[in-house]
Design a protein around this motif. Structure first.
Motif, PDB file in Angstrom:
ATOM      1  N   ASN A 158       0.847  -1.178   0.000  1.00 17.99           N
ATOM      2  CA  ASN A 158       0.000   0.000   0.000  1.00 17.99           C
ATOM      3  C   ASN A 158       0.890   1.239   0.000  1.00 17.99           C
ATOM      4  O   ASN A 158       2.078   1.160   0.236  1.00 17.99           O
ATOM      5  CB  ASN A 158      -0.908   0.031   1.241  1.00 17.99           C
ATOM      6  CG  ASN A 158      -1.916  -1.086   1.222  1.00 17.99           C
ATOM      7  OD1 ASN A 158      -2.662  -1.229   0.274  1.00 17.99           O
ATOM      8  ND2 ASN A 158      -1.923  -1.890   2.259  1.00 17.99           N
ATOM      9  N   ASN A 214      -0.394  -4.379  -4.505  1.00 19.27           N
ATOM     10  CA  ASN A 214      -1.816  -4.702  -4.425  1.00 19.27           C
ATOM     11  C   ASN A 214      -2.561  -3.383  -4.319  1.00 19.27           C
ATOM     12  O   ASN A 214      -2.527  -2.712  -3.289  1.00 19.27           O
ATOM     13  CB  ASN A 214      -2.087  -5.580  -3.200  1.00 19.27           C
ATOM     14  CG  ASN A 214      -3.528  -6.070  -3.154  1.00 19.27           C
ATOM     15  OD1 ASN A 214      -4.440  -5.397  -3.608  1.00 19.27           O
ATOM     16  ND2 ASN A 214      -3.730  -7.251  -2.580  1.00 19.27           N
ATOM     17  N   LYS A 233      -5.749  -2.673  -4.346  1.00 12.73           N
ATOM     18  CA  LYS A 233      -7.028  -2.637  -3.628  1.00 12.73           C
ATOM     19  C   LYS A 233      -8.113  -1.879  -4.412  1.00 12.73           C
ATOM     20  O   LYS A 233      -8.982  -1.226  -3.832  1.00 12.73           O
ATOM     21  CB  LYS A 233      -6.852  -1.993  -2.253  1.00 12.73           C
ATOM     22  CG  LYS A 233      -5.859  -2.686  -1.341  1.00 12.73           C
ATOM     23  CD  LYS A 233      -6.349  -4.036  -0.895  1.00 12.73           C
ATOM     24  CE  LYS A 233      -5.395  -4.650   0.128  1.00 12.73           C
ATOM     25  NZ  LYS A 233      -5.823  -6.000   0.544  1.00 12.73           N
ATOM     26  N   GLU A 254      -5.436  -6.730  -7.901  1.00 12.25           N
ATOM     27  CA  GLU A 254      -6.626  -5.945  -7.566  1.00 12.25           C
ATOM     28  C   GLU A 254      -6.558  -4.581  -8.248  1.00 12.25           C
ATOM     29  O   GLU A 254      -6.638  -3.536  -7.620  1.00 12.25           O
ATOM     30  CB  GLU A 254      -6.777  -5.811  -6.048  1.00 12.25           C
ATOM     31  CG  GLU A 254      -6.999  -7.154  -5.365  1.00 12.25           C
ATOM     32  CD  GLU A 254      -7.450  -7.012  -3.919  1.00 12.25           C
ATOM     33  OE1 GLU A 254      -8.205  -6.065  -3.622  1.00 12.25           O
ATOM     34  OE2 GLU A 254      -7.043  -7.848  -3.101  1.00 12.25           O
ATOM     35  N   ASP A 292      -7.723 -15.166  -0.817  1.00 20.37           N
ATOM     36  CA  ASP A 292      -7.641 -14.394   0.417  1.00 20.37           C
ATOM     37  C   ASP A 292      -7.964 -15.252   1.640  1.00 20.37           C
ATOM     38  O   ASP A 292      -8.626 -16.286   1.550  1.00 20.37           O
ATOM     39  CB  ASP A 292      -8.566 -13.173   0.361  1.00 20.37           C
ATOM     40  CG  ASP A 292     -10.036 -13.545   0.397  1.00 20.37           C
ATOM     41  OD1 ASP A 292     -10.560 -13.739   1.504  1.00 20.37           O
ATOM     42  OD2 ASP A 292     -10.657 -13.644  -0.680  1.00 20.37           O
TER      43      ASP A 292
END
Length: 246
Positions: free
Chosen positions: A8, A26, A28, A52, A121
């Motif tokens: 992130n 990722n 998100k 994602e 996940d």
């Protein structure tokens, strides 16, 4: 070879060396093209792997990078991972499954196999389901290594498993060891019977307060205990053990 993983913004950002600088992120499903462009430019990223990524305008990213990068697409639609790379590298997709893609990366120095991964996940799937995917991935990697006579293999992505989980350690899954001395001594598990090639997982070497690489923390809904997770990881074959710089 260097590998770089960013989960992130501002979290788990890893700078790598000059030979092959890989970013995993990722996203998100956040449309943050400006941050992506800045990260790639500031870190001189060679290959950027994303999971994602729904809603991301990759055409805009390529345009703003001055056509230095191109997105590597397969005949079928992208699934859980996608990749953009510098146009100075030759990158071809060898296999694409729902949870992973395997690429052949040719640089001026070396050829690599790159497996970009986003496993099931932890909230909605059990460990056994991730292991089932890993078994298929490892079988595809081994087949590709034999076909191309290339053992410079990198696995990078959101594994949704921790370094000591069965998905990483089991010889029937990734068969990843956490210490160089083990894989230096023997690349195979049970070399006299069921021969299974090992991966090296360098994560323990790089988790540090000094480098602010902590992994991720969260609180379970029904408990006050905080749990530490390190789900984005990099694995390499023995030939690359001494080349990793996260």
């Amino acid at each position: 070879m260097g590998v770089c993983s960013t989960k992130n913004i501002g979290n788990e950002k890893r700078r790598c060396d000059e030979l092959l600088n890989i970013l995993f992120w990722n996203l998100k499903r956040n449309a943050i093209e400006d941050y992506i462009i800045d990260c790639i430019v500031e870190n001189n990223v060679d290959i950027a792997v994303f999971s994602e990524f729904n809603g991301i305008n990759f055409i805009n990213i390529e345009k703003n990078l001055g056509k230095m990068y191109g997105r590597i697409l397969a005949a079928q639609d992208d699934r859980k991972v996608t990749l953009i790379a510098k146009n100075t590298f030759s990158v071809t997709i060898l296999q694409q499954q729902n949870r992973y893609s395997i690429y052949n990366v040719k640089t001026a120095v070396k050829d690599y196999l790159l497996a970009a991964v986003h496993l099931e996940d932890r909230r909605n799937y059990k460990s056994a389901e991730r292991i089932d995917t890993i078994k298929r991935l490892v079988a595809d990697i081994e087949q590709t290594e034999e076909l191309l006579k290339c053992n410079n293999t990198i696995v990078i992505g959101d594994l949704n498993a921790n370094p000591y989980d069965e998905e990483l350690l089991s010889k029937y899954a990734f068969n990843a060891v956490l210490f160089k001395t083990i894989i230096d001594k023997s690349e195979l598990t049970n070399p006299n019977s069921s021969k299974r090639k090992r991966f090296y997982n360098p994560i323990l070497h790089y988790i540090s307060e000094d480098t602010e690489m902590y992994g991720s923390f969260y609180h379970e809904k029904d408990y006050m205990t905080s749990y530490w997770h390190c789900l984005d990881q990099v694995l390499v074959r023995k030939s690359l053990v001494n080349s990793v710089n996260c």
